[in-house]
Design a protein around this motif. Sequence first.
Motif, PDB file in Angstrom:
ATOM      1  N   LEU A 113       1.244   3.401  -9.959  1.00 26.64           N
ATOM      2  CA  LEU A 113       2.459   4.080  -9.518  1.00 26.64           C
ATOM      3  C   LEU A 113       2.746   3.753  -8.053  1.00 26.64           C
ATOM      4  O   LEU A 113       3.905   3.606  -7.664  1.00 26.64           O
ATOM      5  CB  LEU A 113       2.310   5.587  -9.714  1.00 26.64           C
ATOM      6  CG  LEU A 113       3.540   6.444  -9.403  1.00 26.64           C
ATOM      7  CD1 LEU A 113       4.742   6.027 -10.242  1.00 26.64           C
ATOM      8  CD2 LEU A 113       3.224   7.925  -9.631  1.00 26.64           C
ATOM      9  N   SER A 114       1.702   3.608  -7.238  1.00 21.47           N
ATOM     10  CA  SER A 114       1.890   3.230  -5.839  1.00 21.47           C
ATOM     11  C   SER A 114       2.545   1.859  -5.728  1.00 21.47           C
ATOM     12  O   SER A 114       3.474   1.657  -4.932  1.00 21.47           O
ATOM     13  CB  SER A 114       0.547   3.203  -5.099  1.00 21.47           C
ATOM     14  OG  SER A 114      -0.002   4.487  -4.986  1.00 21.47           O
ATOM     15  N   GLN A 115       2.074   0.917  -6.509  1.00 22.04           N
ATOM     16  CA  GLN A 115       2.634  -0.436  -6.464  1.00 22.04           C
ATOM     17  C   GLN A 115       4.082  -0.467  -6.930  1.00 22.04           C
ATOM     18  O   GLN A 115       4.926  -1.141  -6.331  1.00 22.04           O
ATOM     19  CB  GLN A 115       1.775  -1.381  -7.322  1.00 22.04           C
ATOM     20  CG  GLN A 115       0.391  -1.634  -6.753  1.00 22.04           C
ATOM     21  CD  GLN A 115      -0.538  -2.349  -7.725  1.00 22.04           C
ATOM     22  OE1 GLN A 115      -0.380  -2.240  -8.952  1.00 22.04           O
ATOM     23  NE2 GLN A 115      -1.510  -3.085  -7.193  1.00 22.04           N
ATOM     24  N   VAL A 116       4.369   0.270  -7.983  1.00 23.02           N
ATOM     25  CA  VAL A 116       5.746   0.318  -8.488  1.00 23.02           C
ATOM     26  C   VAL A 116       6.676   0.952  -7.455  1.00 23.02           C
ATOM     27  O   VAL A 116       7.768   0.443  -7.180  1.00 23.02           O
ATOM     28  CB  VAL A 116       5.814   1.105  -9.814  1.00 23.02           C
ATOM     29  CG1 VAL A 116       7.257   1.241 -10.276  1.00 23.02           C
ATOM     30  CG2 VAL A 116       4.972   0.421 -10.886  1.00 23.02           C
ATOM     31  N   THR A 117       6.221   2.068  -6.847  1.00 25.25           N
ATOM     32  CA  THR A 117       7.048   2.762  -5.860  1.00 25.25           C
ATOM     33  C   THR A 117       7.301   1.889  -4.642  1.00 25.25           C
ATOM     34  O   THR A 117       8.403   1.862  -4.092  1.00 25.25           O
ATOM     35  CB  THR A 117       6.373   4.077  -5.447  1.00 25.25           C
ATOM     36  OG1 THR A 117       6.099   4.856  -6.613  1.00 25.25           O
ATOM     37  CG2 THR A 117       7.271   4.889  -4.514  1.00 25.25           C
ATOM     38  N   ALA A 128      10.912   3.425   5.515  1.00 32.95           N
ATOM     39  CA  ALA A 128       9.735   4.296   5.404  1.00 32.95           C
ATOM     40  C   ALA A 128       8.951   3.954   4.147  1.00 32.95           C
ATOM     41  O   ALA A 128       9.522   3.570   3.119  1.00 32.95           O
ATOM     42  CB  ALA A 128      10.173   5.759   5.362  1.00 32.95           C
ATOM     43  N   ARG A 129       7.636   4.122   4.243  1.00 34.93           N
ATOM     44  CA  ARG A 129       6.816   3.984   3.041  1.00 34.93           C
ATOM     45  C   ARG A 129       6.898   5.284   2.240  1.00 34.93           C
ATOM     46  O   ARG A 129       6.813   6.374   2.812  1.00 34.93           O
ATOM     47  CB  ARG A 129       5.360   3.694   3.405  1.00 34.93           C
ATOM     48  CG  ARG A 129       5.101   2.288   3.922  1.00 34.93           C
ATOM     49  CD  ARG A 129       3.627   2.079   4.246  1.00 34.93           C
ATOM     50  NE  ARG A 129       3.223   2.887   5.381  1.00 34.93           N
ATOM     51  CZ  ARG A 129       3.324   2.494   6.653  1.00 34.93           C
ATOM     52  NH1 ARG A 129       3.816   1.305   6.939  1.00 34.93           N
ATOM     53  NH2 ARG A 129       2.928   3.285   7.635  1.00 34.93           N
ATOM     54  N   ILE A 130       7.049   5.157   0.941  1.00 32.93           N
ATOM     55  CA  ILE A 130       7.030   6.308   0.043  1.00 32.93           C
ATOM     56  C   ILE A 130       5.871   6.093  -0.909  1.00 32.93           C
ATOM     57  O   ILE A 130       5.841   5.102  -1.649  1.00 32.93           O
ATOM     58  CB  ILE A 130       8.353   6.450  -0.736  1.00 32.93           C
ATOM     59  CG1 ILE A 130       9.525   6.624   0.237  1.00 32.93           C
ATOM     60  CG2 ILE A 130       8.286   7.627  -1.703  1.00 32.93           C
ATOM     61  CD1 ILE A 130      10.883   6.616  -0.424  1.00 32.93           C
ATOM     62  N   VAL A 131       4.883   6.984  -0.864  1.00 42.35           N
ATOM     63  CA  VAL A 131       3.685   6.790  -1.679  1.00 42.35           C
ATOM     64  C   VAL A 131       3.425   8.039  -2.510  1.00 42.35           C
ATOM     65  O   VAL A 131       3.592   9.165  -2.029  1.00 42.35           O
ATOM     66  CB  VAL A 131       2.452   6.458  -0.814  1.00 42.35           C
ATOM     67  CG1 VAL A 131       2.676   5.176  -0.044  1.00 42.35           C
ATOM     68  CG2 VAL A 131       2.122   7.576   0.148  1.00 42.35           C
ATOM     69  N   PRO A 132       3.037   7.874  -3.761  1.00 44.77           N
ATOM     70  CA  PRO A 132       2.678   9.045  -4.573  1.00 44.77           C
ATOM     71  C   PRO A 132       1.388   9.654  -4.054  1.00 44.77           C
ATOM     72  O   PRO A 132       0.543   8.958  -3.478  1.00 44.77           O
ATOM     73  CB  PRO A 132       2.490   8.449  -5.969  1.00 44.77           C
ATOM     74  CG  PRO A 132       2.127   7.024  -5.737  1.00 44.77           C
ATOM     75  CD  PRO A 132       2.869   6.603  -4.495  1.00 44.77           C
ATOM     76  N   MET A 133       1.223  10.948  -4.249  1.00 51.39           N
ATOM     77  CA  MET A 133       0.001  11.622  -3.778  1.00 51.39           C
ATOM     78  C   MET A 133      -1.233  11.049  -4.462  1.00 51.39           C
ATOM     79  O   MET A 133      -2.322  11.012  -3.900  1.00 51.39           O
ATOM     80  CB  MET A 133       0.102  13.125  -4.045  1.00 51.39           C
ATOM     81  CG  MET A 133       0.186  13.509  -5.517  1.00 51.39           C
ATOM     82  SD  MET A 133       0.681  15.226  -5.721  1.00 51.39           S
ATOM     83  CE  MET A 133       0.186  15.507  -7.442  1.00 51.39           C
TER      84      MET A 133
END
Length: 311
Positions: A113-117, A128-133
């Motif tokens: 999910l991090s890579q997709v986001t 800005a970086r948007i990263v899942p928790m």
Amino acid sequence: MSGQVIALSGGIGGAKLALGLDRVLAPGELTIIANTGDDFRHLGLHISPDIDTLLYTLAGLDDPVKGWGRRDETWTFTRALAELGGEAWFQLGDGDLAIHVERTRRLAAGETLSQVTEALRRRLGIGARIVPMSDEPVATRVHTDEGWLDFQHYFVRRRCEPRVVGLDFAGAGEARMAPEVAAAFADPALRAVILCPSNPYLSVDPILAVPGMRAALAGCAAPVIAVSPIIAGQAVKGPTAKMMAELGLEPSAETVARHYEGLIDAFVVDEADAGLAIAGMQIAATPTLMRSLADKQRLARFVLGLAARLA
């Protein structure tokens, strides 16, 4: 003052301050940790509502009227689905479908999910970086007077009508902080951590439930500042005040501040709550209602200025 900033955010309310921070900080200085407790599968698609709200908001694609989804959206798919008797209670706009289809495809191909986001925010030109928790699934479940409900069934399908008696974050105990989250907290250039004015119980607590997250905040050398989502006893957006009352909590800025005790160095309230005082916690008052981009940027500068004074 340059340096890295972390923001913890849910959806609409948190995204407003995240946008302000994104606009006043240099590209690459902001990392937004997004709540993924709202994520769920619908019609075979992986949907990440808070991540998508952040993506649309920071890319200038958000619907300013609804506050969620894409602007200039059309609804042919949802109408056609309803005509067929399908699950149309969770509205998926025609343009919005694209992000869910692409995310689902990439996850099925083995990406995290991090890579997709990360790929999506780059395509949308977001600095800005948007990263899942976490890259592992965590599901917010709401215990109501009608029994347990998955979050989206409570929030969207039932419009927050059932009385809340408790919450659970299924899978949180087995989840791990996303690699980018751990790296952001370990960055020696980190100068502030900001808890955006999201629902403390539905949006921030799922993030804090990920093992290591509370320790990262409590042990953070940079100032940790939370912004109240409550103004004079009322929630700016969503069911926060209603939920607090149902859980036996006074809907107030003070209740939220005490919820974060031990994790934060300062708490920002609206001028309507300027009299608040809590031992061992710095309270700062400023207008916190964010109607315009100028409001969002002004609040972002205020919070960053407070962090600089605390550092």
